[in-house]
Design an enzyme around this catalytic site. Structure first.
Site, PDB file in Angstrom:
ATOM      1  N   GLU A 284       0.643  -1.408   0.144  1.00  0.00           N
ATOM      2  CA  GLU A 284       0.390  -0.266  -0.268  1.00  0.00           C
ATOM      3  C   GLU A 284       0.681   1.797  -0.042  1.00  0.00           C
ATOM      4  O   GLU A 284       0.416   2.157  -0.462  1.00  0.00           O
ATOM      5  CB  GLU A 284      -1.415  -0.058   1.080  1.00  0.00           C
ATOM      6  N   GLU A 287       1.399   1.571  -3.197  1.00  0.00           N
ATOM      7  CA  GLU A 287       0.912   2.253  -4.475  1.00  0.00           C
ATOM      8  C   GLU A 287       0.973   3.327  -4.315  1.00  0.00           C
ATOM      9  O   GLU A 287       0.460   4.405  -4.729  1.00  0.00           O
ATOM     10  CB  GLU A 287      -0.581   1.594  -4.114  1.00  0.00           C
ATOM     11  N   CYS A 304      -8.157  -2.077   4.201  1.00  0.00           N
ATOM     12  CA  CYS A 304      -8.531  -2.945   5.448  1.00  0.00           C
ATOM     13  C   CYS A 304      -9.256  -3.162   6.040  1.00  0.00           C
ATOM     14  O   CYS A 304      -9.619  -4.279   6.296  1.00  0.00           O
ATOM     15  CB  CYS A 304      -6.984  -2.612   6.333  1.00  0.00           C
ATOM     16  N   SER A 324      -7.274   2.054  -2.387  1.00  0.00           N
ATOM     17  CA  SER A 324      -6.402   1.399  -2.289  1.00  0.00           C
ATOM     18  C   SER A 324      -6.405  -0.443  -3.309  1.00  0.00           C
ATOM     19  O   SER A 324      -7.555  -0.949  -2.354  1.00  0.00           O
ATOM     20  CB  SER A 324      -5.689   0.711  -1.104  1.00  0.00           C
ATOM     21  N   LYS A 363     -15.355  -9.710   8.619  1.00  0.00           N
ATOM     22  CA  LYS A 363     -14.647 -10.131   8.213  1.00  0.00           C
ATOM     23  C   LYS A 363     -15.141 -11.542   7.465  1.00  0.00           C
ATOM     24  O   LYS A 363     -14.066 -12.097   6.231  1.00  0.00           O
ATOM     25  CB  LYS A 363     -13.292 -10.784   9.390  1.00  0.00           C
ATOM     26  N   GLU A 366     -15.393 -10.371   3.943  1.00  0.00           N
ATOM     27  CA  GLU A 366     -15.158  -9.767   3.051  1.00  0.00           C
ATOM     28  C   GLU A 366     -14.135 -11.572   2.422  1.00  0.00           C
ATOM     29  O   GLU A 366     -14.263 -11.906   1.373  1.00  0.00           O
ATOM     30  CB  GLU A 366     -14.020  -9.850   4.045  1.00  0.00           C
ATOM     31  N   GLU A 371     -14.799 -12.779  -5.275  1.00  0.00           N
ATOM     32  CA  GLU A 371     -13.248 -12.528  -5.770  1.00  0.00           C
ATOM     33  C   GLU A 371     -11.892 -13.341  -4.624  1.00  0.00           C
ATOM     34  O   GLU A 371     -10.829 -13.125  -5.350  1.00  0.00           O
ATOM     35  CB  GLU A 371     -12.706 -11.622  -6.615  1.00  0.00           C
ATOM     36  N   CYS A 517     -10.054  -1.399  14.756  1.00  0.00           N
ATOM     37  CA  CYS A 517     -10.607  -3.329  15.059  1.00  0.00           C
ATOM     38  C   CYS A 517     -10.910  -3.357  16.771  1.00  0.00           C
ATOM     39  O   CYS A 517     -11.020  -4.314  17.176  1.00  0.00           O
ATOM     40  CB  CYS A 517      -9.656  -3.539  14.430  1.00  0.00           C
TER      41      CYS A 517
HETATM   42 FE1  HC1 Z   1      -8.302  -5.410  11.673  1.00  0.00          FE
HETATM   43 FE2  HC1 Z   1      -6.616  -5.843   9.821  1.00  0.00          FE
HETATM   44  S1  HC1 Z   1      -5.745  -3.925  11.443  1.00  0.00           S
HETATM   45  S2  HC1 Z   1      -8.577  -4.731   9.790  1.00  0.00           S
HETATM   46  O1  HC1 Z   1      -8.968  -3.312  12.257  1.00  0.00           O
HETATM   47  O2  HC1 Z   1      -5.966  -4.710   8.633  1.00  0.00           O
HETATM   48  O3  HC1 Z   1     -10.509  -6.902  11.641  1.00  0.00           O
HETATM   49  O4  HC1 Z   1      -7.673  -6.194  14.793  1.00  0.00           O
HETATM   50  O5  HC1 Z   1      -7.313  -7.731  11.314  1.00  0.00           O
HETATM   51  O6  HC1 Z   1      -7.388  -7.276   7.764  1.00  0.00           O
HETATM   52  O7  HC1 Z   1      -4.106  -6.444  10.027  1.00  0.00           O
HETATM   53  C1  HC1 Z   1      -9.194  -6.260  11.555  1.00  0.00           C
HETATM   54  C2  HC1 Z   1      -7.309  -5.851  13.767  1.00  0.00           C
HETATM   55  C3  HC1 Z   1      -7.291  -6.706  10.967  1.00  0.00           C
HETATM   56  C4  HC1 Z   1      -6.932  -7.066   8.573  1.00  0.00           C
HETATM   57  C5  HC1 Z   1      -5.140  -6.294   9.912  1.00  0.00           C
END
Ligand code: HC1
Length: 583
Positions: A284, A287, A304, A324, A363, A366, A371, A517
């Site tokens: 990132e 990028e 993220c 990103s 998550k 996600e 994809e 998070c």
């Molecule tokens: Fe997160 Fe991440 S910080 S998004 O908040 O970018 O869930 O902890 O795991 O994937 O590393 C959450 C936390 C986590 C991702 C990372």
């Protein structure tokens, strides 16, 4: 100031103080079921007085009043615990119970249910009103959360979380009296709404009307399968939050104990999402530099936090080119486990099963996105399962640890396994709002200037202020960044991006949940603002103690570039670590 009498005790409090708050000052705890002082952020309150459990008597006023939203007035004489009041509170609770499915032993909130706790506190021993049990269908259409309207007590906290905190606004109060229900707009299944799966509703629900989907059984099944090589990754925020469920102080760094617990549960290898957070910073960061040098779309948005991505797709699809192209750390570790790690260890990628421990309900969504299937594409083998097979929230891991009979607080520390086990302080701070930005700046500065960064702590982007700003000079260019947490705050920011007001900014971090998070929808319950702050303090303390605090210094990240990826933004990175979003 206003002077009042509560249960015979005089007290002086600032004007505007509610009876509930004033009572705390004289050592009187009034029970509540719907009231919340802060919903995620300090300025968001939920005090609609719906549950009628906090009622008190005010001399001269005929009816009982709800204490959570009645401000004190000079000379008020208040009684909080006469037999009449206690009987009224009990009756209100019994009315709720008369409609409630009393299946506490098998309920997902058993032990952390506020209705259960208040009934215990008020010594409720019988249910006199004869109500009809609701028999509404359970909505399990979302990969992240499950809604059971039969357990809803109409406190409407979820509506405040969804509408005011997150500005997503997909829940409504529908019907009256016995028929009243909180439901997704128009009574649609959740999956058909604009829900972003953040789970902030589940975090504030006092009962099990909205909970995380339980996927623990899938993990037990995989572990029991001798053919499967089951690996697990742990998100940055979990390092400081799992311990509180086992009686350790909030914010305690339990990394080593968590690794021990996962090994005892039976995982074949334990990896750290901190490792792939360092990898994300490499991709990132490069990028961002590439966009700045080549006139790419700016400001770049972090990618993220999956609730944030869904929010943009739903409400601001025209701004998608700002996101990103990097996958989140969770989704980077998955395909790397089934390619690089598989090759290094000589394990068939078909046998590798990847589990994530995340503070986040989104998550789960996600990992289920179509994809997120790069390993199968890489090997051109449809028998390879999805990049991340199962996502468990912190609460699910806590349940698994309990189920396995592990005395967590007494566990010794263990170390992560090699290949994807090393993480830096920069990765650790991903778990707190501002952390991704700070981590990116630590690396971008050194990559762009070739100089050593003297002060690693970017204080301006830390803390619970909902929108934060910083700038850093790199080789004559002033890089300007913004940070927002909670989607309500994000909406304010990106309205400005859309209006062209933030053209001279380079990078914007958005985390879906308040505090980042550490305040995710899958975190231990209760998650209060105070607990969010204590977990954040734990995150920065761990960062301070780490021997390496910049992502590009992680030796296992240097190794994967040398042995496999070759360079950030290279061909393999594009295949495995980047994605694109279609408006
Ligand atoms: Fe997160 Fe991440 S910080 S998004 O908040 O970018 O869930 O902890 O795991 O994937 O590393 C959450 C936390 C986590 C991702 C990372």
């Amino acid at each position: 100031n206003v002077t009042i009498t509560i249960d015979g005790q005089k007290v002086t409090v600032p004007e505007g103080t509610t009876i509930l708050k004033a009572s705390e000052q004289v050592g009187v705890k009034i029970p509540t079921l719907c009231f919340l002082d802060h919903v995620g952020l300090r300025h968001i309150k939920h005090d609609i007085g719906a549950c009628r459990v906090c009622v008190v008597e005010v001399e001269g006023k005929g009816d009982f009043v709800s204490s959570c939203n009645t401000p004190v007035q000079e000379g008020m004489v208040i009684r909080t615990n006469t037999p009449k009041i206690l009987a009224a509170r009990k009756l209100n609770l019994e009315m709720m119970l008369s409609e409630h499915h009393l299946d506490c032993p098998t309920c997902p909130k058993n032990g952390i249910c506020e209705l259960q706790a208040v009934c215990a506190e008020l010594n409720v021993r019988q249910i006199r009103p004869q109500g009809e049990k609701k028999d509404l269908p359970i909505d399990d259409s979302s990969p992240s959360i499950v809604r059971n309207p039969n357990k809803c007590i109409i406190c409407q906290r979820c509506i405040t979380a969804c509408k005011v905190l997150q500005s997503v606004d997909i829940l409504e109060l529908y019907g009256n009296g016995y028929d009243a229900v909180v439901r997704p707009l128009g009574g649609k299944p959740i999956i058909e709404t604009q829900c972003v799966a953040c789970g902030q509703c589940a975090l504030v629900c006092p009962t099990a009307a909205i909970v995380e989907r339980d996927d623990t059984w899938k993990v037990w099944e995989a572990i029991a399968d001798p053919k499967k090589h089951v690996v697990v990754q742990t998100a940055p925020a979990t390092h400081v939050s799992i311990g509180e469920a086992f009686g350790l102080p909030v914010g305690t760094d339990i990394t080593g104990k968590m690794v021990s617990a996962l090994k005892r549960i039976g995982f074949d290898a334990v990896f750290d999402t901190n490792w792939s957070a360092d990898l994300t910073i490499m991709e990132e960061g490069y990028e961002l530099i590439h966009r700045i040098k080549n006139g790419g779309v700016l400001p770049q948005f972090t990618s993220c936090s999956p609730g944030w991505i869904k929010f943009l797709e739903e409400f601001y699809p025209d701004l998608i080119p700002h996101i990103s192209s990097c996958k989140s750390p969770q989704q980077m570790l998955g395909p790397i486990a089934k390619t690089y790690y598989a090759q290094k260890k000589g394990i068939s990628p078909e046998d590798i099963f990847v589990v994530s421990i995340m503070p986040c309900t989104a998550k789960k969504y996600e990992a289920a996105r179509p994809e997120m299937n790069a390993a199968a594409k890489f090997w051109k083998n449809p028998n390879i399962s999805r990049d991340v097979d199962v996502v468990l929230t912190s609460r699910e891991l806590i349940r698994m640890i309990r189920e396995a009979g592990i005395d967590f607080a007494k566990l010794p520390d263990s170390a992560y396994d090699p290949v994807m086990g090393e993480g830096t302080g920069a990765a650790q701070i991903f778990g707190a709002t501002g952390g991704v930005m700070e981590a990116a700046l630590r690396t971008a500065y050194e990559v762009v200037t070739g100089k050593t960064l003297q002060k690693l702590d970017f204080e301006d982007v830390r803390g619970m202020k909902d929108i934060k700003e910083a700038s850093v000079s790199m080789n004559g260019l002033t890089v300007k960044v913004l940070v927002a947490h909670s989607l309500g705050a994000a909406r304010q920011l990106i309205e400005k991006v859309r209006g062209g007001e933030l053209k001279d900014y380079h990078f914007i971090e958005v985390m879906t949940c308040p505090g980042g998070c550490i305040g995710g929808g899958g975190q231990p319950i209760p998650t209060t603002v105070e607990k969010r702050e204590m977990r954040i303090a734990g995150i920065y303390e761990r960062d301070r103690k780490m021997p390496l605090r910049k992502s590009h210094e992680n030796p296992e990240i240097q190794a994967i570039y040398k042995e496999f990826l070759k360079e950030p933004l290279g061909h393999l990175s594009h295949e495995l670590l980047h994605t694109h979003y279609t408006p």
